[in-house]
Design a protein around this motif. Structure first.
Motif, mmCIF file in Angstrom:
data_model
loop_
_atom_site.group_PDB
_atom_site.id
_atom_site.type_symbol
_atom_site.label_atom_id
_atom_site.label_comp_id
_atom_site.label_asym_id
_atom_site.label_seq_id
_atom_site.Cartn_x
_atom_site.Cartn_y
_atom_site.Cartn_z
ATOM 1 N N ILE A 48 0.783 -1.287 -0.166
ATOM 2 C CA ILE A 48 0.178 -0.050 0.193
ATOM 3 C C ILE A 48 0.806 1.001 -0.183
ATOM 4 N N HIS A 49 2.129 1.139 0.299
ATOM 5 C CA HIS A 49 2.993 2.383 0.451
ATOM 6 C C HIS A 49 3.842 2.288 -0.766
ATOM 7 N N LEU A 50 3.686 1.715 -1.724
ATOM 8 C CA LEU A 50 4.455 1.805 -3.040
ATOM 9 C C LEU A 50 4.059 3.146 -3.713
ATOM 10 N N PRO A 51 4.906 3.897 -4.172
ATOM 11 C CA PRO A 51 4.655 4.805 -5.209
ATOM 12 C C PRO A 51 3.949 4.588 -6.409
ATOM 13 N N ASP A 52 3.295 5.623 -7.029
ATOM 14 C CA ASP A 52 2.687 5.039 -8.324
ATOM 15 C C ASP A 52 3.502 4.432 -9.271
ATOM 16 N N ARG A 85 3.988 0.443 -8.753
ATOM 17 C CA ARG A 85 2.833 -0.555 -8.398
ATOM 18 C C ARG A 85 2.624 -1.635 -9.411
ATOM 19 N N ASP A 86 3.342 -1.392 -10.719
ATOM 20 C CA ASP A 86 3.515 -2.233 -11.763
ATOM 21 C C ASP A 86 4.773 -2.884 -12.103
ATOM 22 N N ASP A 87 4.833 -3.520 -13.036
ATOM 23 C CA ASP A 87 6.270 -3.919 -13.097
ATOM 24 C C ASP A 87 6.746 -3.318 -14.534
ATOM 25 N N LEU A 88 6.463 -2.244 -14.803
ATOM 26 C CA LEU A 88 6.957 -1.372 -15.829
ATOM 27 C C LEU A 88 7.584 0.003 -15.513
ATOM 28 N N SER A 89 8.621 0.343 -16.294
ATOM 29 C CA SER A 89 9.352 1.773 -15.825
ATOM 30 C C SER A 89 8.710 2.899 -16.510
ATOM 31 N N LYS A 90 8.959 3.809 -16.149
ATOM 32 C CA LYS A 90 8.437 5.074 -16.869
ATOM 33 C C LYS A 90 8.390 5.240 -18.389
ATOM 34 N N SER A 91 9.539 4.269 -19.029
ATOM 35 C CA SER A 91 9.537 4.058 -20.409
ATOM 36 C C SER A 91 8.983 3.096 -20.979
ATOM 37 N N CYS A 92 7.971 2.389 -20.145
ATOM 38 C CA CYS A 92 7.268 1.377 -20.523
ATOM 39 C C CYS A 92 8.080 0.214 -20.829
ATOM 40 N N GLN A 93 9.059 0.097 -20.173
ATOM 41 C CA GLN A 93 9.866 -1.122 -20.328
ATOM 42 C C GLN A 93 9.919 -2.073 -19.056
ATOM 43 N N LEU A 94 9.915 -3.218 -19.089
ATOM 44 C CA LEU A 94 9.995 -4.153 -17.859
ATOM 45 C C LEU A 94 10.822 -3.812 -16.672
ATOM 46 N N ASP A 95 10.237 -3.490 -15.573
ATOM 47 C CA ASP A 95 11.214 -3.368 -14.532
ATOM 48 C C ASP A 95 11.491 -4.662 -13.970
ATOM 49 N N GLU A 96 12.673 -5.351 -14.128
ATOM 50 C CA GLU A 96 12.720 -6.755 -13.619
ATOM 51 C C GLU A 96 13.152 -6.722 -12.008
#
Length: 660
Positions: free
Chosen positions: A450-454, A457-468
């Protein structure tokens, strides 16, 4: 009759040595013209005509030249006759001119004198720029050489900057017309080839391919070794342990390509180098050992991996890798090197936790070790070399209560997720667990989410690449939730007891009430299956995802074995996802191949048992005719796909990875 017309401009007459005489304005000019006209009338021979140019030999001796080729003087003295063409009236090269077969051809000339010597043909002449297209030596009759770029020549001719010399055709060396024709044809088919296109680089060696495969497939999942550019610069140093790291990288990279026996060769070489006498005990040795540990664990050599892990942990504590000052002392004043040492400690910490969590054999030793190492930065900052000032674990724990707005990296959230796994593993294993302790661990897992920043919250970086890093952090939290609640859930795991490739089977007896623990368990298993749908090749994830998928599959199979399951079609789709993902991961990791065979086998057993019960009319009491037909059709469809997987047909898209 006068010999000139009144009002005509004065004339000049060539002298006997070829130089012009005085103009008609000088005294006696008219008399000379009149005398020459009178001699012509009397039939006396006229003065020899002037020639446009004299050969170099006559010009050097200041003698009259008859302009022949060769001239009479050079012919008499057996001297080579050379001419410099006149450029009087030259307006540049003509375009699209027809080739003249009778034109005198350029030929190679003898070496010209050095700068210190006097050369009459260089006086007053500026050399041709090296950037201009080079000129060919000559062109045989009927063949026109196409224009060529100067970069197509490997070595410029020493006569490139010298004016062309013309000589008698008898001095032209012979040339193979077939070779000239081949050159002409090649040049016409590919316009102005460059040096890069003519000289092909040699194919990469197997060692280079394995090295590149390591960075392409593996480094993003375990990013503690230096980025590729920095590591290549480091190779030129004198530290022998850097070579051990490179061999370990080749071993891991060989798992992703068709490397044949080189895979075992690299493994044996890495182990031999790690344990040879007198090897320095430093951070590079820990990096090499950790790479080998991950590779062995993924290849089902778990006992050997645990032995190396114990040695690696003792060595890390011995050299103070868990201390804040280690990165500064051994970072050579380079922020990227310092960041690599911080990452090495935390990667060892996370891998120790994941090995303990998925196999349930080790105890996560490093969880109890005090460490004040700085937290890693974001991956893009690490790869680009823009390393910020590190934050620390106490900064992360105090962020809720401090006024400072701090951003933590994905790697930091992965570390905290592994710390939650350690707290879960420190819970006492009893038949009647303390519910307050369970609530405390669940509160930690919930707080993490619940304290994750926006942006996390998913597995994608700001450039829409996978954040492993966030991908791993999320599946660690889901695995913790499943491991925490499954023993207290109402799911009977006995139908899936054969699935033990990652960890021993944990018996859970089904109850009568669908309680909150069951809800947590089912939700966590579903979230893990949902992570498979990420639009990236699944083989680029860490191999630890294999065991997390296996945990999820046990839950799905336990539910599918029940007679009455809500939304059974969605459950079947989740089982298909898990089996397909394990099949893809098995192209690289042997552990995934073992898990795939076990999950598929249990699914087939459950299917056959369900088919046997379907014969009894009592099985369909609560089903409508449409539900009964759809259930049978869906079961037949999923089992046919399982059979297709066995025949070698993958269920998921994405690039194939050759199994080593």
């Amino acid at each position: 009759m006068e010999s000139y017309v009144a009002g005509a401009p004065p004339l000049s007459v060539a002298s006997t040595d070829g130089s012009p005489s005085a103009s008609s304005d000088s005294p006696g000019t008219a008399t000379s013209i009149s005398s020459a006209t009178t001699d012509a009338r009397l039939g006396q021979p006229a003065a020899p005509p002037s020639v446009p140019a004299a050969c170099l030999a006559c010009r050097g001796k200041h003698l009259k030249c008859d302009g022949s080729t060769p001239c009479s003087r050079c012919l008499a003295s057996s001297t080579e006759c050379l001419y410099v063409p006149s450029r009087r009236g030259y307006k540049g090269p003509k375009r699209n001119t027809a080739h003249n077969p009778h034109k005198r051809h350029a030929s190679s000339s003898p070496p010209y004198p050095g700068p210190s010597e006097s050369c009459p043909m260089l006086l007053g002449h500026a050399g041709v720029s090296l950037g201009a297209p080079a000129l060919g030596s000559f062109s045989p009759a009927g063949i026109v050489l196409p224009d060529q770029s100067p970069v197509s020549y490997t070595t410029p001719s020493p006569l490139t900057n010298v004016p062309r010399l013309y000589r008698n055709n008898s001095f032209v060396p012979a040339m193979d017309p077939n070779a000239m024709a081949l050159t002409t044809t090649t040049s016409n088919t590919s316009a102005t080839p460059s040096a890069a296109s003519l000289v092909q680089p040699p194919p990469p060696t197997l060692a280079e391919r394995c090295f590149d495969a390591f960075y392409h497939y593996f480094h993003a999942g375990h990013p503690f070794v230096l980025p590729k550019e920095y590591f290549l610069m480091l190779k030129n140093g004198n530290n022998p342990n850097v070579g051990i790291v490179e061999v370990a990288m080749r071993y891991v990279g060989s798992l992703y390509i068709d490397s044949g026996p080189a895979k075992e060769t690299y493994l044996d070489e890495a182990l031999r180098m790690c344990y040879q006498a007198g090897i320095p005990k430093d951070g590079f040795l820990i990096q090499a050992l950790l790479l080998v540990i991950v590779g062995l664990d993924g290849q089902c050599n778990q006992q050997k991996a645990r032995d190396l892990l114990a040695d690696c942990e003792r060595l890390a504590i011995e050299i103070d890798l868990n201390k804040r000052e280690f990165a500064t002392l051994h970072g050579r004043g380079n922020p990227v090197f310092e960041e690599s040492w911080r990452r090495t400690w935390w990667e060892l910490y996370v891998c120790d936790g994941m090995i303990a969590g998925v196999h349930r054999v080790t105890k996560f030793l490093l969880f109890d070790i005090q460490a004040d190492v700085g937290l890693p930065c974001e991956e893009q900052q690490y790869l680009s070399g823009r390393i910020p000032q590190p934050l620390y674990m106490e900064d992360f724990d105090d962020q809720i209560f401090s006024d400072e707005d701090r951003e933590f990296s994905s790697f930091a959230y992965r570390i905290v997720a592994a710390r939650s796994l350690g707290r879960l593993m420190r819970m006492p294993q009893t038949l009647f667990p303390d519910l307050e302790e369970i609530d405390r661990v669940q509160a930690q897992l919930t707080n993490w989410r619940i304290h994750l920043p926006d942006s996390k919250r998913d597995d994608l970086s700001k450039s829409c690449q996978l954040d492993e890093m966030m991908f791993q952090a999320h599946f660690i939290i889901h695995a913790c939730t499943l491991m925490l609640h499954q023993p207290l859930s109402q799911l009977d795991t006995s139908p899936a007891q054969a699935v033990n490739s990652c960890a021993p089977h944990r018996h859970v007896v089904s109850g009568d009430v669908f309680n909150a623990h069951t809800r947590h368990t089912i939700d966590a298993a579903s979230e893990i299956s949902k992570m498979i749908t990420q639009a990236v090749p699944i083989t680029q994830h860490t191999h630890f995802f294999t065991c997390v998928i296996t945990l999820s599959s046990i839950v799905h199979l336990s539910r599918w074995a029940q007679y009455m399951v809500g939304d059974e079609d969605h459950l079947r789709q989740q089982i298909r996802l898990n089996i397909g993902a394990l099949d893809k991961l098995s192209r690289v990791w042997k552990a995934a191949s073992t898990a795939w065979g076990q999950v598929r086998g249990v699914a087939q057993d459950i299917y056959r048992e369900k088919k046997a019960h379907q014969i009894s009319p009592a099985f369909w009491v609560s089903f409508t005719q449409e539900q009964m037909i759809n259930s049978i059709r869906t079961d037949d469809g999923i089992m046919s796909e399982f059979t297709a997987v066995v025949a070698g047909q993958g269920l998921l898209g994405g690039p194939e990875v050759t199994r080593g």
